[in-house]
Scaffold this motif. Structure first.
Motif, short mmCIF file in Angstrom:
data_model
loop_
_atom_site.label_atom_id
_atom_site.label_comp_id
_atom_site.label_asym_id
_atom_site.label_seq_id
_atom_site.Cartn_x
_atom_site.Cartn_y
_atom_site.Cartn_z
N ALA A 281 0.83 -1.21 0.00
CA ALA A 281 0.00 0.00 0.00
C ALA A 281 0.86 1.26 0.00
CB ALA A 281 -0.91 0.01 1.22
N THR A 282 0.32 2.30 -0.60
CA THR A 282 0.97 3.60 -0.51
C THR A 282 0.51 4.29 0.78
OG1 THR A 282 -0.78 4.53 -1.88
CG2 THR A 282 1.26 3.89 -2.99
N ASP A 283 1.13 5.42 1.08
CA ASP A 283 0.85 6.05 2.37
C ASP A 283 -0.56 6.64 2.44
OD1 ASP A 283 1.26 8.25 0.75
OD2 ASP A 283 2.23 9.41 2.32
N GLY A 284 -1.26 6.68 1.32
CA GLY A 284 -2.67 7.06 1.37
C GLY A 284 -3.47 6.13 2.27
N VAL A 285 -3.01 4.88 2.39
CA VAL A 285 -3.65 3.94 3.30
C VAL A 285 -3.13 4.14 4.72
CG1 VAL A 285 -3.91 1.50 3.90
CG2 VAL A 285 -4.05 2.21 1.50
N THR A 286 -1.81 4.07 4.88
CA THR A 286 -1.25 4.04 6.24
C THR A 286 -1.28 5.40 6.94
OG1 THR A 286 0.91 4.22 5.19
CG2 THR A 286 0.22 2.04 5.90
N ASP A 287 -1.43 6.49 6.18
CA ASP A 287 -1.63 7.78 6.83
C ASP A 287 -3.05 7.91 7.37
OD1 ASP A 287 0.87 8.81 6.62
OD2 ASP A 287 0.46 10.09 4.89
N ASN A 288 -3.93 7.07 6.88
CA ASN A 288 -5.31 7.14 7.36
C ASN A 288 -5.62 6.11 8.42
OD1 ASN A 288 -6.90 9.34 6.08
ND2 ASN A 288 -5.97 8.48 4.23
N ILE A 289 -5.43 4.84 8.09
CA ILE A 289 -5.83 3.83 9.07
C ILE A 289 -4.63 3.11 9.67
CG2 ILE A 289 -8.07 3.49 7.95
CD1 ILE A 289 -6.99 0.82 6.89
N ALA A 290 -4.81 2.65 10.89
CA ALA A 290 -3.76 1.92 11.61
C ALA A 290 -3.89 0.43 11.30
CB ALA A 290 -3.90 2.17 13.11
N THR A 291 -2.85 -0.32 11.63
CA THR A 291 -2.88 -1.74 11.30
C THR A 291 -4.00 -2.47 12.05
OG1 THR A 291 -1.19 -2.15 12.97
CG2 THR A 291 -0.44 -1.87 10.71
N GLY A 292 -4.34 -1.97 13.23
CA GLY A 292 -5.46 -2.57 13.96
C GLY A 292 -6.77 -2.45 13.18
N ASP A 293 -6.93 -1.33 12.48
CA ASP A 293 -8.13 -1.16 11.64
C ASP A 293 -8.13 -2.17 10.50
OD1 ASP A 293 -8.83 1.11 13.16
OD2 ASP A 293 -7.58 2.40 11.90
N MET A 294 -6.93 -2.43 9.98
CA MET A 294 -6.84 -3.40 8.88
C MET A 294 -7.22 -4.81 9.38
SD MET A 294 -3.33 -2.26 6.98
CE MET A 294 -2.76 -0.56 7.04
N GLU A 295 -6.74 -5.14 10.57
CA GLU A 295 -7.08 -6.45 11.15
C GLU A 295 -8.59 -6.57 11.32
OE1 GLU A 295 -4.79 -6.50 14.78
OE2 GLU A 295 -3.04 -7.42 13.79
N LEU A 296 -9.16 -5.49 11.83
CA LEU A 296 -10.61 -5.48 12.04
C LEU A 296 -11.34 -5.67 10.71
CD1 LEU A 296 -12.19 -5.12 14.64
CD2 LEU A 296 -12.48 -2.69 14.04
N PHE A 297 -10.88 -4.94 9.72
CA PHE A 297 -11.51 -5.06 8.40
C PHE A 297 -11.42 -6.50 7.90
CE2 PHE A 297 -11.17 -5.36 3.83
CZ PHE A 297 -12.29 -4.65 3.41
N LEU A 298 -10.25 -7.08 8.03
CA LEU A 298 -10.09 -8.44 7.50
C LEU A 298 -10.93 -9.45 8.28
CD1 LEU A 298 -6.27 -8.50 6.67
CD2 LEU A 298 -8.18 -8.55 5.04
N SER A 299 -11.01 -9.28 9.59
CA SER A 299 -11.80 -10.26 10.33
C SER A 299 -13.29 -10.05 10.08
CB SER A 299 -11.46 -10.26 11.82
OG SER A 299 -11.87 -9.07 12.41
N ASN A 300 -13.70 -8.80 9.87
CA ASN A 300 -15.11 -8.55 9.54
C ASN A 300 -15.49 -9.02 8.15
OD1 ASN A 300 -15.58 -7.37 11.98
ND2 ASN A 300 -15.36 -5.26 11.25
N ASN A 301 -14.50 -9.13 7.29
CA ASN A 301 -14.80 -9.47 5.90
C ASN A 301 -14.22 -10.80 5.48
OD1 ASN A 301 -16.18 -6.94 4.64
ND2 ASN A 301 -14.53 -6.15 5.93
N ALA A 302 -13.88 -11.62 6.46
CA ALA A 302 -13.21 -12.88 6.16
C ALA A 302 -14.03 -13.76 5.23
CB ALA A 302 -12.92 -13.62 7.46
N GLU A 303 -15.34 -13.70 5.38
CA GLU A 303 -16.18 -14.63 4.61
C GLU A 303 -16.62 -14.05 3.27
OE1 GLU A 303 -16.43 -17.57 5.91
OE2 GLU A 303 -15.39 -16.81 7.69
N SER A 304 -16.33 -12.77 3.07
CA SER A 304 -17.01 -12.13 1.94
C SER A 304 -16.26 -12.29 0.63
CB SER A 304 -17.22 -10.64 2.22
OG SER A 304 -15.99 -9.96 2.13
#
Ligand SMILES: *[C@@H]1O[C@H](CO)[C@@H](O)[C@H](O)[C@H]1NC(C)=O
Length: 359
Positions: A281-304
């Protein structure tokens, strides 16, 4: 903590550039609040959603490149079969309403100043990367997307047509940078770059220069990430192409441009497991969300859905947050710490993501 520096190219003025950035951000927020409509006009572009098995650019190493599956018998690896990789790409260039872009007849780039490449040598052997051009050059009338575009296009070319011994990501970066310096298509510019090689035995090899990022997620938990390279807040390491007269003028004013070499890139090797999800990812991602947010996103969307759906949804959400004046982005929190005053809001930027899944 994240030092998601953004787009300074100039050392001597980094402080005033930071202030400029804050102003730009504040003005940007105001504009957005006034024209709340803008947030609705976002579209996420997606490309190339298909299984790697269906696609081979393989032209060297004996045509029937599929033989790389035999790598599992190399080196006495005990795993019965090698790794394959699927990938997805999503990106969104930021809205360019700024006056500075007016003279440029818009950037001729769907990814803005970001760029990416994915080179599928075969389904077991993939190079990929993202690069982020330093936007400051646009203020001087230059197309600041050129350098990241040419760099990625060279890396695609070189890694696809590799016929000899495989290159390390750092060697690939070096060759590509040398090529674009020599062929003169880029007038001026600076860019970050992160380059990954997904190898048949599951070793992820990386070279990172600047503040783009790679993270590996296993069961929605971050198990590996690269470090940002910055010379200060707002100023990432960067490969640069800058004509001598511009360098001289800067020196007369007591400043200098950030000009790194490929050898300054950090290198990493990480042993992947099957089902790992790797994010470039470019910093457009990491300047906005933290890695914890990414984990949350992945666990919320694991089945999708599939990988492309997941990747696109991810970018859509980051874009939305980047335009949200109330979102406590990583960047706004860094600014708050740095200036001892509370800042709030997403950071609008080009956002580019390549997601690879190991299978
Ligand atoms: C896996 O392959 C890479 C290059 O393709 C090599 O550098 C590395 O040593 C290999 N690792 C193992 C454990 O065989």
């Amino acid at each position: 903590m994240f030092l998601g520096g953004s787009r300074a190219a100039f050392r001597g003025l980094s402080r005033s550039r930071s202030m400029l950035t804050i102003l730009t951000i504040l003005v940007g927020f105001l504009a957005l609040m006034l024209a709340g409509v803008l947030t609705e006009s976002t579209t996420v572009h997606e490309w190339h959603s298909f299984s790697l098995g269906a696609r081979s650019f393989f032209s060297g190493l004996g045509g029937g490149g599929a033989s790389s599956s035999q790598h599992s018998s190399d080196g006495g690896s005990s795993s019965s079969s090698g790794f394959s990789y699927n990938y997805a790409i999503a990106f969104q260039a930021k809205d360019r309403v700024d006056g500075v872009y007016a003279g440029l007849s818009q950037l001729d780039s769907p990814t803005g100043e970001d760029n990416y490449f994915v080179s599928v040598r075969n389904s077991h052997d993939v190079f990929a990367g993202v690069a982020d051009g330093v936007g400051g050059w646009v203020e001087h009338g230059f197309d600041s997307s050129a350098i990241s575009r040419e760099l990625c296009s060279s890396m695609l070319d070189l890694s696809t047509n590799l016929t000899k011994k495989p290159l390390s990501p750092k060697q690939l970066l070096d060759l590509a940078y040398t090529k674009i310096k020599n062929d003169g298509k880029v007038q001026v510019g600076g860019t970050t770059a992160i380059v990954a090689h997904f190898t048949p035995n599951g070793t992820l090899k990386l070279a990172n220069l600047g503040d783009s990022w790679c993270g590996v997620f296993r069961n929605a938990k971050l198990v590996f990430q690269t470090k940002f390279q910055t010379v200060g807040f707002n100023a990432p390491y960067q490969l640069a192409i800058i004509p001598q007269d511009i360098v001289r003028k800067a020196a007369q004013k007591g400043g200098s441009y950030i000009q790194n070499q490929p050898k300054d890139a950090d290198e990493y090797n990480f042993k992947l497991q099957k089902d790992d999800i790797i994010v470039l990812a470019t910093d457009g991602v990491t300047d906005n969300i933290a890695t914890g947010d990414m984990e949350l996103f992945l666990s919320n969307n694991a089945e999708s859905g599939g990988l492309q759906e997941l990747t696109q949804k991810f970018v859509t959400q980051v874009v939305k947050l980047s335009k949200d004046p109330t979102f406590p982005s990583v960047f706004s929190q860094e600014m708050s710490k740095l200036y001892g005053r509370p800042y709030l809001g997403g950071k609008e930027d080009d956002i580019t993501v390549v997601v690879i899944k190991a299978t």
